[in-house]
Design a protein around this motif. Structure first.
Motif, PDB file in Angstrom:
ATOM      1  N   ILE A  94       2.765   7.270 -20.114  1.00  0.00           N
ATOM      2  CA  ILE A  94       1.618   8.178 -20.197  1.00  0.00           C
ATOM      3  C   ILE A  94       0.315   7.383 -20.345  1.00  0.00           C
ATOM      4  O   ILE A  94      -0.697   7.695 -19.714  1.00  0.00           O
ATOM      5  N   GLU A  95       0.373   6.334 -21.168  1.00  0.00           N
ATOM      6  CA  GLU A  95      -0.819   5.526 -21.429  1.00  0.00           C
ATOM      7  C   GLU A  95      -1.309   4.853 -20.149  1.00  0.00           C
ATOM      8  O   GLU A  95      -2.516   4.836 -19.860  1.00  0.00           O
ATOM      9  N   GLU A  96      -0.382   4.290 -19.366  1.00  0.00           N
ATOM     10  CA  GLU A  96      -0.761   3.633 -18.112  1.00  0.00           C
ATOM     11  C   GLU A  96      -1.307   4.648 -17.116  1.00  0.00           C
ATOM     12  O   GLU A  96      -2.295   4.384 -16.413  1.00  0.00           O
ATOM     13  N   PHE A  97      -0.686   5.819 -17.069  1.00  0.00           N
ATOM     14  CA  PHE A  97      -1.138   6.875 -16.164  1.00  0.00           C
ATOM     15  C   PHE A  97      -2.575   7.288 -16.489  1.00  0.00           C
ATOM     16  O   PHE A  97      -3.427   7.430 -15.596  1.00  0.00           O
ATOM     17  N   GLN A  98      -2.851   7.458 -17.772  1.00  0.00           N
ATOM     18  CA  GLN A  98      -4.199   7.866 -18.185  1.00  0.00           C
ATOM     19  C   GLN A  98      -5.218   6.761 -17.940  1.00  0.00           C
ATOM     20  O   GLN A  98      -6.360   7.027 -17.547  1.00  0.00           O
ATOM     21  N   GLU A  99      -4.812   5.525 -18.146  1.00  0.00           N
ATOM     22  CA  GLU A  99      -5.727   4.405 -17.943  1.00  0.00           C
ATOM     23  C   GLU A  99      -6.115   4.272 -16.472  1.00  0.00           C
ATOM     24  O   GLU A  99      -7.292   4.020 -16.147  1.00  0.00           O
ATOM     25  N   LEU A 100      -5.142   4.477 -15.566  1.00  0.00           N
ATOM     26  CA  LEU A 100      -5.424   4.355 -14.136  1.00  0.00           C
ATOM     27  C   LEU A 100      -6.111   5.601 -13.580  1.00  0.00           C
ATOM     28  O   LEU A 100      -6.692   5.558 -12.490  1.00  0.00           O
ATOM     29  N   ASN A 101      -5.976   6.731 -14.320  1.00  0.00           N
ATOM     30  CA  ASN A 101      -6.576   7.995 -13.878  1.00  0.00           C
ATOM     31  C   ASN A 101      -6.085   8.371 -12.470  1.00  0.00           C
ATOM     32  O   ASN A 101      -6.882   8.671 -11.567  1.00  0.00           O
ATOM     33  N   LEU A 102      -4.776   8.362 -12.320  1.00  0.00           N
ATOM     34  CA  LEU A 102      -4.178   8.610 -11.008  1.00  0.00           C
ATOM     35  C   LEU A 102      -4.266  10.078 -10.620  1.00  0.00           C
ATOM     36  O   LEU A 102      -4.154  10.974 -11.465  1.00  0.00           O
ATOM     37  N   LYS A 103      -4.452  10.313  -9.321  1.00  0.00           N
ATOM     38  CA  LYS A 103      -4.556  11.663  -8.777  1.00  0.00           C
ATOM     39  C   LYS A 103      -3.710  11.776  -7.502  1.00  0.00           C
ATOM     40  O   LYS A 103      -3.429  10.772  -6.831  1.00  0.00           O
ATOM     41  N   LYS A 104      -3.357  13.008  -7.167  1.00  0.00           N
ATOM     42  CA  LYS A 104      -2.651  13.270  -5.911  1.00  0.00           C
ATOM     43  C   LYS A 104      -3.523  12.852  -4.726  1.00  0.00           C
ATOM     44  O   LYS A 104      -4.750  13.005  -4.759  1.00  0.00           O
ATOM     45  N   ASN A 105      -2.892  12.291  -3.697  1.00  0.00           N
ATOM     46  CA  ASN A 105      -3.530  11.815  -2.455  1.00  0.00           C
ATOM     47  C   ASN A 105      -4.308  10.512  -2.638  1.00  0.00           C
ATOM     48  O   ASN A 105      -4.969  10.044  -1.696  1.00  0.00           O
ATOM     49  N   MET A 106      -4.238   9.924  -3.809  1.00  0.00           N
ATOM     50  CA  MET A 106      -4.935   8.655  -4.043  1.00  0.00           C
ATOM     51  C   MET A 106      -4.165   7.506  -3.391  1.00  0.00           C
ATOM     52  O   MET A 106      -2.934   7.465  -3.418  1.00  0.00           O
ATOM     53  N   PRO A 110       0.832  -1.218   0.000  1.00  0.00           N
ATOM     54  CA  PRO A 110       0.000   0.000   0.000  1.00  0.00           C
ATOM     55  C   PRO A 110       0.861   1.260   0.000  1.00  0.00           C
ATOM     56  O   PRO A 110       1.927   1.306   0.617  1.00  0.00           O
ATOM     57  N   ALA A 111       0.395   2.284  -0.721  1.00  0.00           N
ATOM     58  CA  ALA A 111       1.117   3.555  -0.789  1.00  0.00           C
ATOM     59  C   ALA A 111       0.135   4.664  -1.130  1.00  0.00           C
ATOM     60  O   ALA A 111      -0.986   4.403  -1.585  1.00  0.00           O
ATOM     61  N   THR A 112       0.588   5.902  -0.921  1.00  0.00           N
ATOM     62  CA  THR A 112      -0.242   7.077  -1.211  1.00  0.00           C
ATOM     63  C   THR A 112       0.519   8.002  -2.143  1.00  0.00           C
ATOM     64  O   THR A 112       1.703   8.289  -1.935  1.00  0.00           O
ATOM     65  N   ILE A 113      -0.151   8.471  -3.190  1.00  0.00           N
ATOM     66  CA  ILE A 113       0.472   9.380  -4.160  1.00  0.00           C
ATOM     67  C   ILE A 113       0.631  10.765  -3.536  1.00  0.00           C
ATOM     68  O   ILE A 113      -0.328  11.345  -3.025  1.00  0.00           O
ATOM     69  N   GLN A 114       1.838  11.300  -3.602  1.00  0.00           N
ATOM     70  CA  GLN A 114       2.134  12.611  -3.049  1.00  0.00           C
ATOM     71  C   GLN A 114       2.292  13.689  -4.125  1.00  0.00           C
ATOM     72  O   GLN A 114       1.950  14.846  -3.905  1.00  0.00           O
ATOM     73  N   TYR A 115       2.849  13.291  -5.268  1.00  0.00           N
ATOM     74  CA  TYR A 115       3.100  14.297  -6.315  1.00  0.00           C
ATOM     75  C   TYR A 115       3.194  13.585  -7.659  1.00  0.00           C
ATOM     76  O   TYR A 115       3.690  12.455  -7.742  1.00  0.00           O
ATOM     77  N   ILE A 116       2.713  14.234  -8.723  1.00  0.00           N
ATOM     78  CA  ILE A 116       2.743  13.663 -10.071  1.00  0.00           C
ATOM     79  C   ILE A 116       3.392  14.670 -11.016  1.00  0.00           C
ATOM     80  O   ILE A 116       3.002  15.843 -11.059  1.00  0.00           O
ATOM     81  N   ASN A 117       4.403  14.203 -11.766  1.00  0.00           N
ATOM     82  CA  ASN A 117       5.073  15.051 -12.763  1.00  0.00           C
ATOM     83  C   ASN A 117       4.901  14.395 -14.129  1.00  0.00           C
ATOM     84  O   ASN A 117       5.460  13.332 -14.398  1.00  0.00           O
ATOM     85  N   THR A 118       4.109  15.024 -14.996  1.00  0.00           N
ATOM     86  CA  THR A 118       3.811  14.441 -16.303  1.00  0.00           C
ATOM     87  C   THR A 118       4.722  14.975 -17.407  1.00  0.00           C
ATOM     88  O   THR A 118       4.574  14.597 -18.576  1.00  0.00           O
ATOM     89  N   ALA A 119       5.676  15.846 -17.081  1.00  0.00           N
ATOM     90  CA  ALA A 119       6.585  16.394 -18.087  1.00  0.00           C
ATOM     91  C   ALA A 119       7.656  15.358 -18.431  1.00  0.00           C
ATOM     92  O   ALA A 119       8.309  14.819 -17.544  1.00  0.00           O
TER      93      ALA A 119
END
Length: 348
Positions: free
Chosen positions: A318-330, A287-296
């Protein structure tokens, strides 16, 4: 010309700069000395050149012990980090300098000097700037002039001390590709010092990784990156995640922090070897929690924290990121595709 260092040590006062170092460099090889500041890499380069004398050990060039020889007798070209060009001399005269100061009996004729200098300037793609002065050149051009000057005396060995250290990132990348191409054309035995991991891995035939005056590992770029022999090498060569884990009797690595079975291990995982899932599974148990996302950039960089608050880093497409629809604090679950493990030291 081949190079061999045998049990070389050097101190500056009480500071041990080089500690009983031995390795060899093959004729025509391009070898990188890589390590953090203070690891001893520049001292080793200067000992090879004769600019520093080792306290103990030997330097062998093509089977000849040159440990006590003067730099001028070693047939070595040296390129310094800050160019060391003569401001009052043109590009042509800077490159010709080493030829003009040779003893008269071995000094080339003026026509030979002119031909050799212009050939070298053409080789480094600066012949059109022969009559310019250093102050009229860019940093990358000055570095190429310094390299041409070192090559003018036709050295058997070329030493480069952080050759691109004072240049900006874009110029560094251009010049290191150019250096690799140049080396493939002239095949002079070359050693260059750098603290830039990407630079060493991209340019060299082999890498010597230094730490606190000692060698951590020697090998091809592929060997040191994909098969690191020590935790230091793994951590020094790029981004890495450190997990506290245990190895069971059947060799299985258990990452869950509350599992008390097995032998305690330090497990290192590259960010691109971490998978992310939205649901707990056998393949994604952490288990983990997303703290920050950098798409550049070509990969999405995701900073996370585990249940104890320890930082983690994952790289996904990018494709995996969009498929999972990841967000900060998720809240998500991580899996490990590949890892390297080392025994934990006492009190780890």
């Amino acid at each position: 010309m081949s190079i061999e260092l045998i049990n070389v040590s050097k101190k500056f006062g009480s500071f041990v700069a080089v500690d009983n170092v031995s390795f060899s460099i093959n004729r025509g090889e391009l070898l990188a000395l890589l390590g953090p500041s203070g690891s001893g890499k520049t001292t080793i380069l200067r000992i090879i050149a004769g600019l520093e004398r080792a306290d103990s050990g030997s330097v062998i060039l093509e089977g000849r012990d040159v440990t006590k020889e003067d730099p001028r007798d070693r047939g070595i070209g040296f390129v310094f980090q800050h160019y060391a060009l003569f401001r009052h001399m043109t590009v042509f005269e800077n490159v010709a300098f080493g030829l003009r100061v040779k003893p008269r009996k071995v000094r080339p004729s003026e026509s030979e000097i002119r031909k050799r200098v212009m050939d070298l300037l053409a080789l480094v793609q600066l012949d059109f700037l022969a009559n310019h002065y250093p102050m009229q050149l860019s940093g990358g051009q000055r570095q190429r002039v310094a390299l041409a000057r070192a090559l003018a005396i036709q050295p058997s060995i070329l030493l480069l001390d952080e050759p691109f250290g004072s240049l900006d990132a874009r110029v560094r990348k251009e010049l290191r590709r150019w250096l690799r191409k140049l080396h493939d054309e002239i095949h002079v035995t070359s050693v260059f010092v750098t603290h830039d991991q990407e630079e060493a891995l991209e340019v060299s035939d082999r890498v010597v990784i230094m730490n606190q005056g000692r060698i951590e590992q020697i090998g091809s770029p592929e060997e040191v990156y994909f098969s690191p022999k020590t935790p230091f090498v793994f951590q020094f060569l790029g981004d890495v995640n450190l997990f506290h884990a245990r190895e069971l009797s059947n060799g299985e690595i258990v990452f869950l922090p509350d599992d008390a079975r097995g032998v305690e291990k330090r497990v290192f995982v590259r960010p691109n070897q971490i998978s992310i899932a939205l649901n707990l599974s056998e393949e994604n148990p952490i288990p983990a929690t997303i703290q920050y996302i950098n798409t550049a950039g070509p990969m999405v960089k995701i900073e996370l924290s585990d249940i104890k608050g320890n930082p983690l880093l994952a790289f996904i497409s990018i494709e995996e990121f969009q498929e999972l629809n990841l967000k900060k604090n998720m809240n998500v679950f991580l899996g490990i595709k590949s890892h390297h493990s080392f025994d934990s030291p006492p009190n780890f």
